[in-house]
Design a protein around this motif. Structure first.
Motif, PDB file in Angstrom:
ATOM      1  N   PRO A 115       0.776  -1.034   0.013  1.00 60.80           N
ATOM      2  CA  PRO A 115       0.034  -0.072  -0.009  1.00 60.80           C
ATOM      3  C   PRO A 115       1.036   1.363  -0.050  1.00 60.80           C
ATOM      4  N   LEU A 116       0.383   2.156  -0.878  1.00 60.09           N
ATOM      5  CA  LEU A 116       0.888   3.704  -0.738  1.00 60.09           C
ATOM      6  C   LEU A 116       0.882   4.164   0.590  1.00 60.09           C
ATOM      7  N   TRP A 163      -0.823   6.428   2.892  1.00 55.70           N
ATOM      8  CA  TRP A 163      -2.325   6.861   2.888  1.00 55.70           C
ATOM      9  C   TRP A 163      -2.493   8.615   2.982  1.00 55.70           C
ATOM     10  N   MET A 187      -4.105  11.329  -5.300  1.00 62.93           N
ATOM     11  CA  MET A 187      -2.576  11.791  -4.902  1.00 62.93           C
ATOM     12  C   MET A 187      -1.516  11.592  -6.138  1.00 62.93           C
ATOM     13  N   ILE A 242       2.273  10.610  -7.507  1.00 62.13           N
ATOM     14  CA  ILE A 242       3.440   9.830  -7.064  1.00 62.13           C
ATOM     15  C   ILE A 242       4.694  10.086  -8.131  1.00 62.13           C
ATOM     16  N   ILE A 290      -3.396   9.178  -9.198  1.00 60.93           N
ATOM     17  CA  ILE A 290      -3.615   7.913  -8.337  1.00 60.93           C
ATOM     18  C   ILE A 290      -4.971   7.955  -7.563  1.00 60.93           C
ATOM     19  N   THR A 291      -5.915   7.316  -7.963  1.00 55.80           N
ATOM     20  CA  THR A 291      -7.250   7.303  -7.319  1.00 55.80           C
ATOM     21  C   THR A 291      -7.177   6.023  -6.305  1.00 55.80           C
ATOM     22  N   ASN A 292      -8.075   6.067  -5.362  1.00 51.10           N
ATOM     23  CA  ASN A 292      -8.084   5.026  -4.594  1.00 51.10           C
ATOM     24  C   ASN A 292      -8.229   3.669  -4.845  1.00 51.10           C
ATOM     25  N   HIS A 335      -4.146  -0.768  -8.386  1.00 54.07           N
ATOM     26  CA  HIS A 335      -3.655  -0.196  -9.799  1.00 54.07           C
ATOM     27  C   HIS A 335      -2.323  -1.172 -10.231  1.00 54.07           C
ATOM     28  N   LYS A 387      -3.660   2.173  -3.379  1.00 56.40           N
ATOM     29  CA  LYS A 387      -3.817   3.330  -3.084  1.00 56.40           C
ATOM     30  C   LYS A 387      -4.714   3.277  -1.928  1.00 56.40           C
TER      31      LYS A 387
END
Length: 363
Positions: free
Chosen positions: A50-51, A53, A59, A61, A106-108, A111, A133
């Motif tokens: 996980p990125l 939060w 967000m 990256i 980058i969405t929730n 990916h 994410k």
């Protein structure tokens, strides 16, 4: 003039002869060789985890990868979830390249990132990473129940709750790890309710950049009200008080813990001193178990010992960056220092665990 010209020509001829005779090595072109292997693709970021939060639904990256080939890279294609987001065909070094590709959408959710490299002989290599994410913060460590990174806000990520700002605290414009640390100010601090934080075992970890003015201050306090002295709060029979005091030109870190019937002190003496003149970030951790306490500075224990166990009677407020409102009787008030990466745990941290956190967050 003619003599000068003749001397110049003679000198030039001598130089050429010297070069021809081997005083300067000739440049020998290296043959390209046979293209034997396909390109190597290494994705450095993101990882299959996980990125970090963030509260925003979208967000940014920096995608980071390397490509190496034994002869020559022809082109590189980058896709995210099947859509092309980058392509490269012009390289300063045709055998290896390092790329950082900014991407701001980058969405929730999950990916899939794929980097595909082709070499001049038609060999192809693809490397794929699946990452997430998260919609909510995912604690990084066992027992972590509170995390405030101070990235331009006073948001606690586990409960997704804002701390209450008293006075006018701010941000440092720098950090130990992250975007922007908390910066204390006179008569200013943060408070947070202690719901779910008062457990039989308790630990806290934070980065600290001390400002010696004022010469004493509270850093992190969870204590009960002092009903006997409402104007000079100093009830130390429950909770804990992490604070600092002047020790010559240094500042000494101290911990006081209430056991229900009295108090226990964990003062490391000179081992717990910080030199404000160094202007350095210092890692501080406290670990409170059922029968012992420890204070760590930069991963080393500076004070530890046994005690009867902590009482949380009446401890409904946590103060960050001050002793106020529950530990003001000795002048341990607001702290002008910087604080970053505050984490709280429902367990006693070992020295190894403290060192792991320190290493992961190293400035």
């Amino acid at each position: 003039m003619k003599l000068t010209s003749k001397l110049f020509i003679v000198g030039l001829l001598a130089t050429c002869i010297a070069c021809k005779d081997g005083y300067i090595d000739d440049i020998q072109p290296a043959p390209a060789g046979v293209d034997k292997t396909p390109p190597e693709v290494t994705i450095n970021f993101p990882k299959e985890e996980p990125l970090t939060w963030v509260p925003d639904e979208v967000m940014s990256i920096n995608i980071d990868f390397n490509v190496v080939d034994d002869i020559e890279i022809q082109d590189i294609i980058v896709t995210l979830d099947g859509e092309g987001i980058g392509s490269y065909s012009d390289f300063k070094d045709y055998r290896k390249t390092a790329v950082k590709l900014p991407y701001d959408n980058i969405t929730n959710g999950t990916h899939t990132l794929t980097v595909t490299a082709n070499d001049i002989s038609g060999k192809t290599t693809s490397s794929t990473v699946e990452f997430v994410k998260p919609e909510n913060y995912v604690p990084l460590y066992e027992g972590e129940i509170f995390y405030m990174p101070f990235d331009d806000q006073y948001l606690e990520l586990v409960s997704v709750s804002e701390a209450t700002a008293v006075g006018d605290p701010g941000f440092a414009g720098e950090s130990a790890s992250g975007a922007n640390a908390y910066a204390g100010a006179t008569d200013s601090y943060l408070t947070f309710p202690t719901t779910d934080l008062t457990n039989d075992e308790f630990s806290a970890s934070l980065w600290y950049k001390v400002d010696a003015d004022p010469d004493r201050a509270g850093i992190l306090v969870m204590g009960p009200p002092d009903e006997a002295n409402p104007d000079s709060q100093n009830n130390r029979t429950a909770g804990f008080r992490l604070f600092r005091e002047a020790a010559g030109t240094n500042q000494r870190i101290k911990l006081n813990v209430g056991n229900g019937n009295g108090e226990n002190w964990f003062d490391g003496g000179t081992a717990a001193d910080i030199n404000p003149g160094n202007g350095e970030w210092v890692h501080i951790a406290i670990s409170i178990a059922a029968t012992e306490c420890a204070v760590y500075i930069n991963g080393e224990p500076v004070s530890q010992g046994t005690f009867p166990g902590i009482s949380w009677e009446g401890c409904d407020i946590m103060s960050i960056g001050s002793g106020a409102p529950r530990f003001s009787g000795w002048g341990h008030l607001s702290d002008n220092s910087y604080i970053d990466e505050l984490r709280i745990f429902n367990k006693a941290l070992s020295q190894t665990e403290v060192q792991t956190i320190l290493d992961n967050e190293q400035p």
